[in-house]
Design an enzyme around this catalytic site. Structure first.
Site, short mmCIF file in Angstrom:
data_model
loop_
_atom_site.label_atom_id
_atom_site.label_comp_id
_atom_site.label_asym_id
_atom_site.label_seq_id
_atom_site.Cartn_x
_atom_site.Cartn_y
_atom_site.Cartn_z
N SER A 85 -2.12 -11.70 -3.81
CA SER A 85 -3.00 -10.65 -3.29
C SER A 85 -2.69 -9.35 -4.03
CB SER A 85 -2.72 -10.42 -1.81
OG SER A 85 -3.38 -9.28 -1.33
N TYR A 104 3.53 -8.47 5.30
CA TYR A 104 2.51 -9.24 4.56
C TYR A 104 2.65 -8.96 3.06
CZ TYR A 104 -1.91 -10.98 2.74
OH TYR A 104 -2.87 -11.64 2.00
#
Ligand code: NDP
Ligand code: 8X3
Length: 250
Positions: free
Chosen positions: A138, A151
């Protein structure tokens, strides 16, 4: 001879779109996820295009991962492409207020789960002297943002694991591609906000977010690149996005 791809998190979003793109390209599919009815509906959608089978397991469950992959019938064992896509964010908040269950889900799923699935499949790729691993990281793995430390850390780990895999596996003829998407409109935010649809929808309002098929197109490009080419690391942002949390909204 057609290739075989195993895709984790094939029940929705990027994983499902990748299954659709691969099926169009004639790649046989092992679809993985936890929601059986969703897996069955992807199979029903694609079964006239390619051969398909499914594996139901939670990537956080080490035994379930190894049992599922070793249970594959002989004709499915020679996997060519592994797409490590399963993962999610759980919660958005500070470390002092964060829920440790959420941290466990992110670290165990996004990092350890990816490792378990990879360990179960890499020996086959090495034995065959070929293969391709695509890891879905990501933009959050490249840029840490406020309230997203855990995260972001889990995705930074995916970045490092992609590099480590490439260092280890290039000598065996195995390619490793790291794909780092920006904001993609999937079930991602619904999961992050624990089913709060209003909060989830807001994430994608006021701009044209990436669609799962945009990421699938890139993955298909990477696995179809000529033998001499490795697409090593790709960041894909929405046109209105300039950094992890900088999005120009109208
Ligand atoms: P979705 O929530 O739509 O899909 C997540 C997929 O992962 C589902 O198929 C889900 O399947 C599977 N999954 C989640 N946890 C587990 C688990 N513990 N065990 C097995 N499967 C699991 O989100 P996306 O498609 O957006 O997410 C796919 C990947 O892309 C993730 O790794 C995410 O971090 C990454 N990503 C997403 C971005 C975005 O903006 N959407 C941007 C950058 C990266 P099931 O519930 O059936 O198990
Ligand atoms: C998903 C994209 O920016 O919400 O990895 O973390 S972001």
């Amino acid at each position: 001879m057609s290739r075989i791809a195993l895709i984790t998190g094939a029940t929705s979003g990027i994983g499902k779109a990748t299954a659709e793109a691969f099926a169009e390209a004639g790649i046989d599919l092992i679809l993985c996820g936890r929601r059986q009815e969703k897996l069955e509906s992807v199979v029903a959608e694609l079964s006239d295009k390619v051969k398909l089978t499914t594996l139901l397991f939670d990537v956080r469950n080490k035994k379930a991962v190894f049992d599922a992959i070793s249970s594959l019938p002989e004709e499915w064992k020679n996997i060519d492409i592994l797409v490590n896509n399963a993962g999610n964010a759980h919660g958005l908040g500070t470390l002092d207020e964060g829920d440790t269950e959420d941290w466990d889900s992110m670290i165990d799923g996004n990092v350890k789960g990816l490792l378990y699935v990879s360990k179960a499949i890499i020996p086959t790729l090495i034995a065959n002297g070929k293969g391709h691993i695509v890891n879905i990281s990501s933009v959050a793995g490249k840029q840490t943002y406020i309230n997203g430390a855990v995260y972001c850390a889990s995705k930074a780990a995916v970045e490092v694991l992609s590099e480590g895999m490439r260092l280890e596996l290039t000598q065996h003829g195995i390619k490793v591609t790291n794909v780092a998407p920006g904001a993609v409109e999937t079930e991602f935010s619904l999961v992050r906000f624990k089913g709060d649809e209003e909060k989830a929808e807001k994430v994608y309002q006021g701009f044209d977010p990436l669609q799962a098929s945009d990421i699938a197109d890139m993955i298909l490009y990477a696995v179809n690149a000529p033998a001499r080419v490795t697409i090593a690391d790709v960041t894909i942002l929405a046109a209105a996005q300039s950094a992890a949390t900088t999005i120009y909204r109208k």
